[in-house]
Design an enzyme around this catalytic site. Structure first.
Site, PDB file in Angstrom:
ATOM      1  N   ARG A 244      -2.340  -1.933   4.070  1.00 49.19           N
ATOM      2  CA  ARG A 244      -2.126  -3.394   3.946  1.00 49.19           C
ATOM      3  C   ARG A 244      -3.607  -4.136   3.840  1.00 49.19           C
ATOM      4  O   ARG A 244      -4.558  -3.752   4.612  1.00 49.19           O
ATOM      5  CB  ARG A 244      -1.385  -3.908   5.275  1.00 49.19           C
ATOM      6  CG  ARG A 244       0.128  -3.689   5.050  1.00 49.19           C
ATOM      7  CD  ARG A 244       0.639  -4.504   4.057  1.00 49.19           C
ATOM      8  NE  ARG A 244       2.144  -4.386   3.937  1.00 49.19           N
ATOM      9  CZ  ARG A 244       2.717  -3.608   3.143  1.00 49.19           C
ATOM     10  NH1 ARG A 244       2.038  -2.798   2.422  1.00 49.19           N
ATOM     11  NH2 ARG A 244       4.061  -3.540   3.035  1.00 49.19           N
ATOM     12  N   GLU A 274      -2.927 -11.371  -1.821  1.00 49.26           N
ATOM     13  CA  GLU A 274      -2.574 -10.680  -3.275  1.00 49.26           C
ATOM     14  C   GLU A 274      -1.458 -11.915  -4.026  1.00 49.26           C
ATOM     15  O   GLU A 274      -0.895 -12.474  -3.187  1.00 49.26           O
ATOM     16  CB  GLU A 274      -1.740  -9.441  -3.018  1.00 49.26           C
ATOM     17  CG  GLU A 274      -2.724  -8.473  -2.373  1.00 49.26           C
ATOM     18  CD  GLU A 274      -1.932  -7.166  -2.073  1.00 49.26           C
ATOM     19  OE1 GLU A 274      -0.626  -7.101  -2.300  1.00 49.26           O
ATOM     20  OE2 GLU A 274      -2.552  -6.315  -1.464  1.00 49.26           O
ATOM     21  N   HIS A 301      -1.876  -2.939  -5.590  1.00 43.81           N
ATOM     22  CA  HIS A 301      -0.680  -2.687  -4.712  1.00 43.81           C
ATOM     23  C   HIS A 301       0.441  -1.754  -5.585  1.00 43.81           C
ATOM     24  O   HIS A 301       1.654  -2.248  -5.167  1.00 43.81           O
ATOM     25  CB  HIS A 301      -0.334  -3.979  -4.282  1.00 43.81           C
ATOM     26  CG  HIS A 301       0.369  -3.694  -2.862  1.00 43.81           C
ATOM     27  ND1 HIS A 301       0.466  -4.520  -1.685  1.00 43.81           N
ATOM     28  CD2 HIS A 301       1.087  -2.836  -2.448  1.00 43.81           C
ATOM     29  CE1 HIS A 301       0.973  -4.036  -0.879  1.00 43.81           C
ATOM     30  NE2 HIS A 301       1.849  -3.040  -1.378  1.00 43.81           N
TER      31      HIS A 301
HETATM   32  N1  LIG Z   1       0.376   0.560  -0.914  1.00 44.49           N
HETATM   33  C1  LIG Z   1       1.527   0.976  -0.818  1.00 44.49           C
HETATM   34  O1  LIG Z   1       2.314   0.813  -2.293  1.00 44.49           O
HETATM   35  C2  LIG Z   1       2.486   0.970   0.131  1.00 44.49           C
HETATM   36  C3  LIG Z   1       3.629   1.969   0.138  1.00 44.49           C
HETATM   37  C4  LIG Z   1       4.250   2.320   1.269  1.00 44.49           C
HETATM   38  C5  LIG Z   1       3.853   1.801   2.468  1.00 44.49           C
HETATM   39  N2  LIG Z   1       2.589   1.062   2.535  1.00 44.49           N
HETATM   40  C6  LIG Z   1       2.089   0.820   4.001  1.00 44.49           C
HETATM   41  O2  LIG Z   1       1.663   1.915   4.575  1.00 44.49           O
HETATM   42  C7  LIG Z   1       2.208   2.067   5.967  1.00 44.49           C
HETATM   43  C8  LIG Z   1       2.689   3.298   6.414  1.00 44.49           C
HETATM   44  O3  LIG Z   1       3.545   3.755   5.889  1.00 44.49           O
HETATM   45  P1  LIG Z   1       4.184   4.964   6.525  1.00 44.49           P
HETATM   46  O4  LIG Z   1       5.368   5.212   5.752  1.00 44.49           O
HETATM   47  O5  LIG Z   1       3.283   6.079   6.736  1.00 44.49           O
HETATM   48  O6  LIG Z   1       4.792   4.362   7.883  1.00 44.49           O
HETATM   49  P2  LIG Z   1       5.067   5.191   9.223  1.00 44.49           P
HETATM   50  O7  LIG Z   1       5.736   4.413  10.117  1.00 44.49           O
HETATM   51  O8  LIG Z   1       5.842   6.535   9.106  1.00 44.49           O
HETATM   52  O9  LIG Z   1       3.476   5.759   9.848  1.00 44.49           O
HETATM   53  C9  LIG Z   1       2.904   4.817  10.343  1.00 44.49           C
HETATM   54  C10 LIG Z   1       2.035   5.475  11.601  1.00 44.49           C
HETATM   55  O10 LIG Z   1       1.038   4.652  12.040  1.00 44.49           O
HETATM   56  C11 LIG Z   1       0.888   4.616  13.311  1.00 44.49           C
HETATM   57  N3  LIG Z   1       0.097   3.612  14.000  1.00 44.49           N
HETATM   58  C12 LIG Z   1       0.926   2.297  14.605  1.00 44.49           C
HETATM   59  N4  LIG Z   1      -0.035   1.657  15.028  1.00 44.49           N
HETATM   60  C13 LIG Z   1      -1.430   2.239  14.708  1.00 44.49           C
HETATM   61  C14 LIG Z   1      -2.466   2.016  15.113  1.00 44.49           C
HETATM   62  N5  LIG Z   1      -2.863   0.800  15.681  1.00 44.49           N
HETATM   63  N6  LIG Z   1      -3.478   2.668  14.893  1.00 44.49           N
HETATM   64  C15 LIG Z   1      -3.398   4.045  14.299  1.00 44.49           C
HETATM   65  N7  LIG Z   1      -2.197   4.337  13.956  1.00 44.49           N
HETATM   66  C16 LIG Z   1      -0.787   3.417  14.175  1.00 44.49           C
HETATM   67  C17 LIG Z   1       2.598   4.665  13.738  1.00 44.49           C
HETATM   68  O11 LIG Z   1       2.560   5.620  15.165  1.00 44.49           O
HETATM   69  C18 LIG Z   1       2.996   5.802  12.696  1.00 44.49           C
HETATM   70  O12 LIG Z   1       2.859   7.087  13.014  1.00 44.49           O
HETATM   71  C19 LIG Z   1       3.131   0.853   5.799  1.00 44.49           C
HETATM   72  O13 LIG Z   1       3.421   0.188   7.234  1.00 44.49           O
HETATM   73  C20 LIG Z   1       2.959  -0.023   4.885  1.00 44.49           C
HETATM   74  O14 LIG Z   1       2.207  -1.111   5.295  1.00 44.49           O
HETATM   75  C21 LIG Z   1       1.950   0.858   1.658  1.00 44.49           C
HETATM   76  O1  LIG Z   2       5.354  -1.218   2.089  1.00 45.55           O
HETATM   77  C1  LIG Z   2       5.596  -0.746   1.183  1.00 45.55           C
HETATM   78  O2  LIG Z   2       6.782  -0.396   0.846  1.00 45.55           O
HETATM   79  C2  LIG Z   2       4.841  -1.254  -0.241  1.00 45.55           C
HETATM   80  O3  LIG Z   2       3.689  -1.541   0.166  1.00 45.55           O
HETATM   81  C3  LIG Z   2       5.531  -2.269  -1.055  1.00 45.55           C
HETATM   82  O4  LIG Z   2       5.965  -3.150  -0.192  1.00 45.55           O
HETATM   83  P1  LIG Z   2       5.299  -4.520  -0.071  1.00 45.55           P
HETATM   84  O5  LIG Z   2       5.808  -5.604  -0.884  1.00 45.55           O
HETATM   85  O6  LIG Z   2       5.320  -4.911   1.322  1.00 45.55           O
HETATM   86  O7  LIG Z   2       3.912  -4.331  -0.744  1.00 45.55           O
END
Ligand SMILES: NC(=O)c1ccc[n+]([C@@H]2O[C@H](COP(=O)([O-])OP(=O)(O)OC[C@H]3O[C@@H](n4cnc5c(N)ncnc54)[C@H](O)[C@@H]3O)[C@@H](O)[C@H]2O)c1
Ligand SMILES: O=C(O)[C@H](O)COP(=O)(O)O
Length: 336
Positions: A244, A274, A301
């Site tokens: 994020r 964004e 993104h």
């Molecule tokens: N750029 C994109 O297109 C995109 C797509 C999907 C997800 N994301 C982002 O990626 C993030 C992670 O996704 P995921 O599927 O791995 O989620 P997830 O919940 O499986 O993993 C997140 C991990 O972060 C850990 N965590 C929580 N707080 C923390 C901290 N302060 N420091 C370190 N670790 C911490 C949690 O324990 C967990 O293991 C989402 O929250 C989302 O914001 C971005």
């Molecule tokens: O968290 C996600 O799955 C991806 O980043 C896409 O979602 P967003 O609209 O929150 O970016």
């Protein structure tokens, strides 16, 4: 009887990455009609349409207390994506409305994207592509800047959940030393996944040549990457963020760290605002200023995106709604 049931529920979709919402309508066929609100700004959501919804699917629209209050008969809110930082889960809970996210649709894509950013910055692909374009007699010599072997690099993974784990699995093949910081993962997770656990984020930052962020945006992580944290990173380190944009404490600290040379490079799929608001760092990047050449890579993104992931995202989220409306099953529930 079937027809009578078909008219029972109304499922709203705030907005969508790929309209029209025909896939969601197909998943919900026979149980609900879909009302596509087509609205990205929370303040433009129509209160009357919100009031008649039994369920709401959310893409980019913020869901704050004012909207929650207008969800008069809504029984579930589901986000198409993983991150739910734009949804006021506490307000939904207070209103008795469960909230679910959609964690299993694009994990591999985001992991690929993070590793692509890491490798391209480590191998300086962007910089060398620019230099090679101005080829002359010195064409190869021009690109022989110092590069370090992958096996010599330590990579720090912040947040070793679904995506972080998929990143670790990919990086193992490159022979990196891999550190992980995740205060919420249970003991033994590091052994099962294959990374060295670090108890303090500062220690991971100080010891990593490359740091990649995969933690959620929450009260603890918002603005995490400020001057102090960036200064704690190893001089000459590479920073990658596919999580994020608001993990950055704005773009000023990032600009300072890149201008001073403290950070070698930054690859990010996300920005604090964004679409991006004007900022000197982004101006320098857009106009290809020499000092930044190849050192800042920004993608819009879209790390999650593939045709397959988009279909999974839409189908899974609609199925979560369907399951709940059919028999009260709550999958991927998030609690405040
Ligand atoms: N750029 C994109 O297109 C995109 C797509 C999907 C997800 N994301 C982002 O990626 C993030 C992670 O996704 P995921 O599927 O791995 O989620 P997830 O919940 O499986 O993993 C997140 C991990 O972060 C850990 N965590 C929580 N707080 C923390 C901290 N302060 N420091 C370190 N670790 C911490 C949690 O324990 C967990 O293991 C989402 O929250 C989302 O914001 C971005
Ligand atoms: O968290 C996600 O799955 C991806 O980043 C896409 O979602 P967003 O609209 O929150 O970016």
């Amino acid at each position: 009887m079937r027809q009578a049931q078909a008219e029972r529920f109304v499922v709203g979709i705030t907005d969508h990455m790929i309209p029209p919402p025909d896939l969601e309508a197909a998943v919900l066929d026979g149980i609900a009609e879909v009302d596509f609100l087509d609205c990205r700004r929370e303040e433009d959501l129509d209160p009357e349409r919100l009031a008649r919804l039994d369920a709401l699917l959310v893409w980019s629209t913020r869901i704050g207390p004012a909207t929650v209050e207008r969800l008069k008969r809504c029984r579930i809110v589901v986000r198409f994506g993983v991150g739910y930082d734009r949804v006021d889960v506490a307000a939904l809970e207070a209103a008795g409305i469960p909230f679910c996210n959609n964690p299993d649709y694009g994990t591999e894509e985001v992991a690929d994207h993070a590793v692509a950013l890491i490798l391209s910055l480590q191998r300086r692909l962007w910089e060398h592509d620019a230099r090679a374009r101005s080829y002359g007699a010195t064409w190869q010599a021009n690109t022989l800047t110092p590069l370090r072997r992958s096996t010599a690099a330590t990579v720090g993974v912040v947040g070793v959940g679904r995506i972080g784990t998929a990143v670790v699995n990919r990086l193992k093949g490159f022979g990196h030393r891999i550190l992980g910081y995740d205060p919420q993962q249970p003991a033994g997770h590091e052994k099962a996944v294959g990374y060295r656990r670090v108890r303090r984020l500062a220690d991971l930052l100080a010891d990593s040549d490359i740091v990649t962020f995969h933690c959620p945006l929450n009260a603890e992580t918002r603005g995490l990457l400020d001057d102090r944290m960036l200064a704690a990173m190893k001089p000459g380190a590479i920073l990658v963020n596919t999580a994020r944009g608001e993990l950055f404490a704005g773009l000023d600290p990032l600009e300072r760290a890149l201008r001073s040379g403290h950070l070698a490079a930054v690859g990010t799929d996300v920005l604090p605002v964004e679409p991006p608001a004007p900022h000197p760092l982004l101006d320098a990047w857009r106009s290809r200023e020499a000092w930044l050449a190849g050192r800042l890579v920004v993608t819009p993104h879209n790390a999650f995106h593939s045709d397959e992931a988009a279909i999974e995202m839409r189908r899974n989220a609609a199925e979560t709604v369907r399951l709940f409306l059919e028999d009260g099953t709550l999958r991927n529930r998030i609690r405040d």
